[in-house]
Scaffold this motif. Sequence first.
Motif, PDB file in Angstrom:
ATOM      1  N   SER A   1       0.802  -1.221   0.000  1.00  0.00           N
ATOM      2  CA  SER A   1       0.000   0.000   0.000  1.00  0.00           C
ATOM      3  C   SER A   1       0.839   1.277   0.000  1.00  0.00           C
ATOM      4  CB  SER A   1      -0.942   0.015   1.203  1.00  0.00           C
ATOM      5  OG  SER A   1      -0.208   0.053   2.413  1.00  0.00           O
ATOM      6  N   THR A   2       2.080   1.196   0.470  1.00  0.00           N
ATOM      7  CA  THR A   2       2.892   2.411   0.577  1.00  0.00           C
ATOM      8  C   THR A   2       3.751   2.688  -0.652  1.00  0.00           C
ATOM      9  OG1 THR A   2       4.745   1.273   1.626  1.00  0.00           O
ATOM     10  CG2 THR A   2       3.012   2.153   3.082  1.00  0.00           C
ATOM     11  N   LEU A   3       3.710   1.812  -1.642  1.00  0.00           N
ATOM     12  CA  LEU A   3       4.499   2.004  -2.863  1.00  0.00           C
ATOM     13  C   LEU A   3       3.584   2.391  -4.014  1.00  0.00           C
ATOM     14  CD1 LEU A   3       7.249   1.836  -4.311  1.00  0.00           C
ATOM     15  CD2 LEU A   3       6.659  -0.520  -4.873  1.00  0.00           C
ATOM     16  N   ILE A   4       3.809   3.594  -4.535  1.00  0.00           N
ATOM     17  CA  ILE A   4       3.058   4.076  -5.695  1.00  0.00           C
ATOM     18  C   ILE A   4       3.953   3.867  -6.908  1.00  0.00           C
ATOM     19  CG2 ILE A   4       1.839   6.035  -6.713  1.00  0.00           C
ATOM     20  CD1 ILE A   4       0.819   5.159  -3.882  1.00  0.00           C
ATOM     21  N   PRO A   5       3.611   2.913  -7.790  1.00  0.00           N
ATOM     22  CA  PRO A   5       4.484   2.634  -8.933  1.00  0.00           C
ATOM     23  C   PRO A   5       4.399   3.717 -10.003  1.00  0.00           C
ATOM     24  CG  PRO A   5       2.568   1.200  -8.991  1.00  0.00           C
ATOM     25  CD  PRO A   5       2.463   2.005  -7.735  1.00  0.00           C
ATOM     26  N   PHE A   6       5.525   3.927 -10.673  1.00  0.00           N
ATOM     27  CA  PHE A   6       5.612   4.849 -11.809  1.00  0.00           C
ATOM     28  C   PHE A   6       6.153   4.067 -12.996  1.00  0.00           C
ATOM     29  CE2 PHE A   6       5.019   8.031  -8.713  1.00  0.00           C
ATOM     30  CZ  PHE A   6       4.809   9.244  -9.328  1.00  0.00           C
ATOM     31  N   GLU A   7       5.837   4.544 -14.186  1.00  0.00           N
ATOM     32  CA  GLU A   7       6.423   3.957 -15.380  1.00  0.00           C
ATOM     33  C   GLU A   7       7.916   4.252 -15.373  1.00  0.00           C
ATOM     34  OE1 GLU A   7       4.210   5.593 -18.628  1.00  0.00           O
ATOM     35  OE2 GLU A   7       2.372   4.575 -18.012  1.00  0.00           O
ATOM     36  N   LYS A   8       8.694   3.346 -15.907  1.00  0.00           N
ATOM     37  CA  LYS A   8      10.148   3.417 -15.824  1.00  0.00           C
ATOM     38  C   LYS A   8      10.721   4.740 -16.318  1.00  0.00           C
ATOM     39  CE  LYS A   8      14.105   0.526 -16.948  1.00  0.00           C
ATOM     40  NZ  LYS A   8      14.505  -0.702 -17.613  1.00  0.00           N
ATOM     41  N   MET A   9      10.238   5.245 -17.409  1.00  0.00           N
ATOM     42  CA  MET A   9      10.805   6.448 -18.018  1.00  0.00           C
ATOM     43  C   MET A   9       9.899   7.671 -17.838  1.00  0.00           C
ATOM     44  SD  MET A   9      13.621   5.269 -19.181  1.00  0.00           S
ATOM     45  CE  MET A   9      14.275   6.422 -20.352  1.00  0.00           C
ATOM     46  N   ASN A  10       9.135   7.699 -16.741  1.00  0.00           N
ATOM     47  CA  ASN A  10       8.174   8.782 -16.590  1.00  0.00           C
ATOM     48  C   ASN A  10       8.157   9.294 -15.155  1.00  0.00           C
ATOM     49  OD1 ASN A  10       6.029  10.544 -16.958  1.00  0.00           O
ATOM     50  ND2 ASN A  10       4.840   9.069 -18.134  1.00  0.00           N
ATOM     51  N   GLY A  11       7.956  10.573 -15.007  1.00  0.00           N
ATOM     52  CA  GLY A  11       7.856  11.183 -13.690  1.00  0.00           C
ATOM     53  C   GLY A  11       6.449  11.637 -13.364  1.00  0.00           C
ATOM     54  N   LYS A  12       5.502  11.322 -14.244  1.00  0.00           N
ATOM     55  CA  LYS A  12       4.121  11.741 -14.034  1.00  0.00           C
ATOM     56  C   LYS A  12       3.333  10.657 -13.306  1.00  0.00           C
ATOM     57  CE  LYS A  12       3.877  14.763 -18.028  1.00  0.00           C
ATOM     58  NZ  LYS A  12       3.203  15.048 -19.286  1.00  0.00           N
ATOM     59  N   LEU A  13       2.458  11.096 -12.436  1.00  0.00           N
ATOM     60  CA  LEU A  13       1.579  10.197 -11.704  1.00  0.00           C
ATOM     61  C   LEU A  13       0.526   9.639 -12.656  1.00  0.00           C
ATOM     62  CD1 LEU A  13       1.206   9.239  -8.793  1.00  0.00           C
ATOM     63  CD2 LEU A  13      -0.276  11.195  -8.417  1.00  0.00           C
ATOM     64  N   THR A  14       0.352   8.323 -12.645  1.00  0.00           N
ATOM     65  CA  THR A  14      -0.621   7.672 -13.522  1.00  0.00           C
ATOM     66  C   THR A  14      -2.000   7.682 -12.873  1.00  0.00           C
ATOM     67  OG1 THR A  14      -0.264   5.484 -12.569  1.00  0.00           O
ATOM     68  CG2 THR A  14       1.170   6.116 -14.423  1.00  0.00           C
ATOM     69  N   PRO A  15      -3.052   7.438 -13.640  1.00  0.00           N
ATOM     70  CA  PRO A  15      -4.391   7.324 -13.037  1.00  0.00           C
ATOM     71  C   PRO A  15      -4.456   6.213 -11.985  1.00  0.00           C
ATOM     72  CG  PRO A  15      -4.591   7.624 -15.402  1.00  0.00           C
ATOM     73  CD  PRO A  15      -3.129   7.438 -15.116  1.00  0.00           C
ATOM     74  N   VAL A  16      -3.715   5.131 -12.193  1.00  0.00           N
ATOM     75  CA  VAL A  16      -3.687   4.050 -11.200  1.00  0.00           C
ATOM     76  C   VAL A  16      -3.014   4.547  -9.921  1.00  0.00           C
ATOM     77  CG1 VAL A  16      -2.780   1.742 -10.681  1.00  0.00           C
ATOM     78  CG2 VAL A  16      -3.742   2.223 -12.931  1.00  0.00           C
TER      79      VAL A  16
END
Length: 142
Positions: A51-66
Motif C-alpha cells: 500500500s505504501t508504494l506508488i508505482p511509476f512507469e520506468k521512463m516517466n515522472g508523471k503520476l498515472t491514473p492508477v
Amino acid sequence: MLITVAIAVLCSACQTVPTAAQQAEKQAAAAAEQAKSEIAKAAAANYAADSTLIPFEKMNGKLTPVGEAQLDLLLPDLKTAKSIIIRGHCYRNDIGNAKAAAQARAAAVRQYLLMADIPSSKITVRFDTERPLHGVRLLVSN
C-alpha cells in the motif's frame, strides 16, 4: 376499437430511434466506465501488494491514473498522519538522470497530496537512486 388501433399505430410511429450520435455517446460512456473500473482494480491490486508504494512507469515522472487511485485509497490514513515522508525512487542504472526523475516523482505525489488538502507542514520529500525501483514510497507516522 378502430380508434384504439389507430392511436396505437400512431403512437408506435412516434417512438424515437436513437441517433448515431446518441449511440456513440452511450458507447463512449460504457468505455469510460470500463476504463474507470480497470483503474480501480489495478489500484486495489497495488494497494494489496504494498500500500505504501506508488508505482511509476520506468521512463516517466508523471503520476498515472492508477497511482492517483491508489493515493485516493490511502488518503484517509494520510489525512490523520502526523508526518509523511515521500521518497521518490528511480534506479540510476536504468535512467541517465535518475536523481531528477526520482525528485519529479516525489514532487508529483506531493502535489497530489497538497491538492487533497494535506498540509505541507506534514510532508517531507526525499529521493533514492540506489534501489532498482521506479516509484514513490510513503512512510507515514501517526
